[in-house]
Design a protein around this motif. Sequence first.
Motif, PDB file in Angstrom:
ATOM      1  N   GLN A 165       0.821  -1.209   0.000  1.00 36.05           N
ATOM      2  CA  GLN A 165       0.000   0.000   0.000  1.00 36.05           C
ATOM      3  C   GLN A 165       0.853   1.256   0.000  1.00 36.05           C
ATOM      4  O   GLN A 165       0.430   2.296  -0.505  1.00 36.05           O
ATOM      5  N   ASN A 166       2.043   1.185   0.566  1.00 37.51           N
ATOM      6  CA  ASN A 166       2.885   2.373   0.705  1.00 37.51           C
ATOM      7  C   ASN A 166       4.277   2.102   0.157  1.00 37.51           C
ATOM      8  O   ASN A 166       4.840   1.008   0.345  1.00 37.51           O
ATOM      9  N   SER A 167       4.832   3.084  -0.519  1.00 32.91           N
ATOM     10  CA  SER A 167       6.218   2.990  -0.956  1.00 32.91           C
ATOM     11  C   SER A 167       6.834   4.387  -0.958  1.00 32.91           C
ATOM     12  O   SER A 167       6.142   5.388  -1.160  1.00 32.91           O
ATOM     13  N   LEU A 168       8.120   4.417  -0.700  1.00 37.45           N
ATOM     14  CA  LEU A 168       8.851   5.685  -0.661  1.00 37.45           C
ATOM     15  C   LEU A 168      10.274   5.421  -1.146  1.00 37.45           C
ATOM     16  O   LEU A 168      10.913   4.458  -0.722  1.00 37.45           O
ATOM     17  N   SER A 169      10.761   6.271  -2.030  1.00 38.08           N
ATOM     18  CA  SER A 169      12.135   6.161  -2.517  1.00 38.08           C
ATOM     19  C   SER A 169      12.797   7.529  -2.501  1.00 38.08           C
ATOM     20  O   SER A 169      12.185   8.527  -2.895  1.00 38.08           O
ATOM     21  N   LEU A 170      14.030   7.570  -2.038  1.00 43.61           N
ATOM     22  CA  LEU A 170      14.831   8.790  -2.028  1.00 43.61           C
ATOM     23  C   LEU A 170      16.180   8.482  -2.669  1.00 43.61           C
ATOM     24  O   LEU A 170      16.760   7.418  -2.431  1.00 43.61           O
ATOM     25  N   MET A 171      16.680   9.391  -3.471  1.00 44.53           N
ATOM     26  CA  MET A 171      18.021   9.253  -4.035  1.00 44.53           C
ATOM     27  C   MET A 171      18.740  10.589  -3.905  1.00 44.53           C
ATOM     28  O   MET A 171      18.258  11.619  -4.387  1.00 44.53           O
TER      29      MET A 171
END
Length: 860
Positions: A752-758
Amino acid sequence: MKSPTPALPTLNKITFYLLGAPLLVAIPILAYAEVDDVSQPTTSTLEHIVVHAQKTPQNLQDVPVAVTALSGKDLVETVSRDVFDLQNYVPAFGAFQNQSVTNSGFSIRGIGTSSQNFGFESSVGLYVDGVYRSRQNALINDVVDIESIEVLRGPQGTLFGKNTAAGAMTLTTTPPSHNDRDGFAEAIVGNDALVRLSAGSSFSLVEDILALRLSGFTSHSDGFITDKESGKTLNNRNRSAIKAQLLYTPSDSVSVKVIADYGELDERCCGALTYQNNIQANQVEGKFGTDALLLQPPFDATVYGREDFYRFNTSLSQTPISQMEDKGLSVQVDFDINKAWHLVSISAYRAFDSLDSVDTDFSNADLLNATNDAQQQSFSQELRLHYRSGVLEGLIGAYYYSQNLDLTFDTTTQADFSVFFNAVAGDLLPLANAIDELSALTSGLIAPSASPAPPNTAFIHNADQEQDSFAVFTQFDWRFSDMLTLTSGLRFTQEKKTIKGQFDEQGPGIDGLEQDPTKWPNINIALLGLQEIGAALAQGDFPSQSSLNAIAPFQQTGWGYFFFGSAAVMPRPDLNESIEDDQLTGTVKLAYHPQDNTLAYASFATGYKAGGTNTDRILPGLSPLFNAEKSRSTEVGIKHDFEDVGLRVNAAAHYTKIQDFQATTFTGTGFNLQNAGDIAVRGIELEATWLITSNTELHANASRTLANFDEFKQGTCWVAYTWHTGIDDPGRVNPGDPFCARDGDRVGFEPQNSLSLMLNHHFALGNYPLTASIDYQYTGDVFLDDANDPYKYSGAFSQFNARLRVKITQWDSEIIAWSRNLFDEQYVARSGFDVPVQTGKIMAYPGAPRSFGVTFRKTF
C-alpha cells in the motif's frame, strides 16, 4: 470481510533510516572537503525531458499523463542491471518473477497479472521499440543500450496496441547514428562471481544515408540460494543477447529502421524456500503433516522451517531449469507527407520458445516434477497517420496482432510417489485390502485392487491457442488557447481467441484415466458393493454385476489419483473453445497551463485487457474461458517547476475501478483462475527533484495505493492458516464450499505504501570528478497472494543502495563502485504459495541479499 493483518513496523525505524541516509552521503563529502575545486559538469537547472507518452515528442512537464521517464544515462549511473531495479525510481510500479525466470510480470498502481498461465495477457503493456511483447521475459529485463524507458501509470486504452488496463512501459533502444562518438564498452563484476560484459556502437555505412548499430551483452553469475542436494546455486545468471539495427534515410522526409535481435538463456531459477512447514500444526495438538512423513524412511528428506528462510538453503531432487530463446525482426517506416501529415508504419515478427522444469514438491523426496515446453510466434502491424497544425494535433491509426501459442505441460510422479500416497491416504488401504482378500478367496475370479498411484506416471496436456486482434484508434489535442488544451481519444478493439487442448495420462499400466465421473472410484459405493459381494459369496451365489461394478474403479491402475482432487491429475475431455469480444475504450483529458512552468490536468480514461483461454489443466466442469478485464480511471494531477529554487514537483491522485479482474491463486491442488469481480483502486503519487546546490540533488518519489476487492464471491480460501489453527476462512458461506468470498480484502502481492529517495553529490578528488549516491527505498507490507491467508503475510522493509562514481575524462571512462541492499535487509519478493499435495506448507520467494561490485565503462 477483512483478514487479520499483523501490525506495521514502528515509525521509529523508518525515521532512523530517513535521517541516516543524508549522513551516509555526508561522509565522503566531508572526507574530500579540503581538495582543490575542479570544474564539474553538473546540472544547475531543471532538465528538459522529452517523452513519447502520447506517441509524439513532448516535454514531460506538458504531458497530462502520470509518467516517469528514465534515460540510458540514468540506468548506467544507478547501475540498474534489469527492470527489477527500476522499482527504486518509479512510484507505484512493481516487477516480479516467480516460478520461472522466463515468466516475469509488471504491476502499476496495485494491478498486475500473474505470469504463470500463458493464457493470461498482462495488465501492463510492454513495448520495445514500438513493438508489443506478450511475454515480459528476462532478456528484455536486462536494460542494455537503452536510450529511454517510460512508465505510464493508469489505463492507456487509446494509443497502445494491447493490454493497457493498468498502464504501459515503453523501452527505446539507442538508435543507429552517423556520430562517431556513440559507442561504449562496459564490464560489471561483483560478488557471486558476477561478470556482465556489454558493448554497442554505430557505424556510418553511407554518410547521412545508411547507418548500422550493433549491441549485445553476456551475463553470468552464481545464485544466492544453495541446493544442498546437488551443491549448485539457484537464481544464477547465464544469458546473452545481440541486436542489430539498420537505419536508412534516403531523404529528409523518409527513414526506414530495421531491427533484428536474438537472445538466449539457460539458468536455474527460481528458488522457493520454506516459509511455513507442516511437521506439526501450530495450534492443533497431535496433528502432523507431510513434512513429518518425509523426515522418515524411505524418504529421509531434508525439511526446513521458517528459521531457515534467510539462510538461503534448500534441498531438491532436481534443480529447476529455465531455458529460452527470444528473437524478432521489425521494420519501422517514417514518412513526412508534408508539413502537416506524417505516416508511421511498424511491422514486427517475434518468436519466443521456453522450457521450464520444476521440482513441484520442493523437497529432495522424489515425488513430483512439472515441465512446461512452450512456443509462441506473433506478428503485428501498426499504422499511424499524424497531423499537426497550429491549434490541432493528433493521429489516427490501425493495429493488427496475431499470435500462435503451442505448449505441452507435463506433471510426472517420481519414484517415491507410490509410497507417499500409501502413507497420506492410509484410510483407503483397508478398502483395497478387502478387495484383495475377496480376490484371494475366489482364487482370482474377482480381480485384486490395482496400484493406486504408480510412480513415473505422466499427466500430459497440450494447448494450441490462436489469437487475432484488430483495432482502430484516434486521439487529438484541441488547443483552445495557450493555456487550455482538450485531448480526446477513442479506440475500437476486436479480439478473437481459440484453444484446442488434449489431455492424457500415461504410466505403468495406465493409458488414460476414466473421464466419466459416474465411473470414478467412490468409497461409499464401493463399501456397499463389498457388502453385497460378501453376502452373495456367503450364500454360495455369484455376485451381481452392479456390486462388481461398484468396486471396478479400484481395480483400475491409478485409481488413487482421483482422491487428490488436483487439477494437475484429474482427467477431463479435450477442449475446443473460442471467445470473441469487442471493446470501445478511450480518454478525455483537460490540461490547463496557468503559466509556463505549471500544468494542471484532469483525465478520464478506460482500458481493456482481453479475455482469454486457460492454458492450464483445470478441474472438469470449470470453464476454460474468462472474460475481458476492463478499467475506468479518473485522475487529477499537477506538474510544477519552482525554477528559482531548483525544485520540480509532479503529483497525481487517481481512482480506478477494475471490472472482471482476472485473478489466479495457487491452492496446492491447482490454479484458481477466474474473473474475480470488481476491484477499486485509489491512491496518490508524488515525484520530486530538488537541485539543492549546483552539485547536490535529491530525487524522491512516493505512493500510497489502496487496492481492494469490492466484490469477489468465488475467491480462494485460506489453506495453511486453517490447517495449522483449525480456524475456517470467515469468507466461506457454507461448510464444504470450495470458494470463499474475498469482498473487502486487499489485492495480493501489492504494497500500500512505498517511498524512494536518491541523493547525489558531485565533488572532486584531485583531477577526478566524483559522484556519491545513496538510495533509500521503503516498501510496505503485502499479502503473498489474493487469498489474504494470514500465514501468507510479509511485513514492510527498507533497503539502501550506494554508489561512488569516478570519471576519468582523459580516457572517456568511468568507474562505479556499487552495492545494492547495502545493509542486507531480509525480505520476501512479494509472492508465496501452498505446496502441492502438502497441505499446511507454504513456500515463498526470498528477496536478493546484499550485492556489490564495480562497473567499468568506456565510451568511444
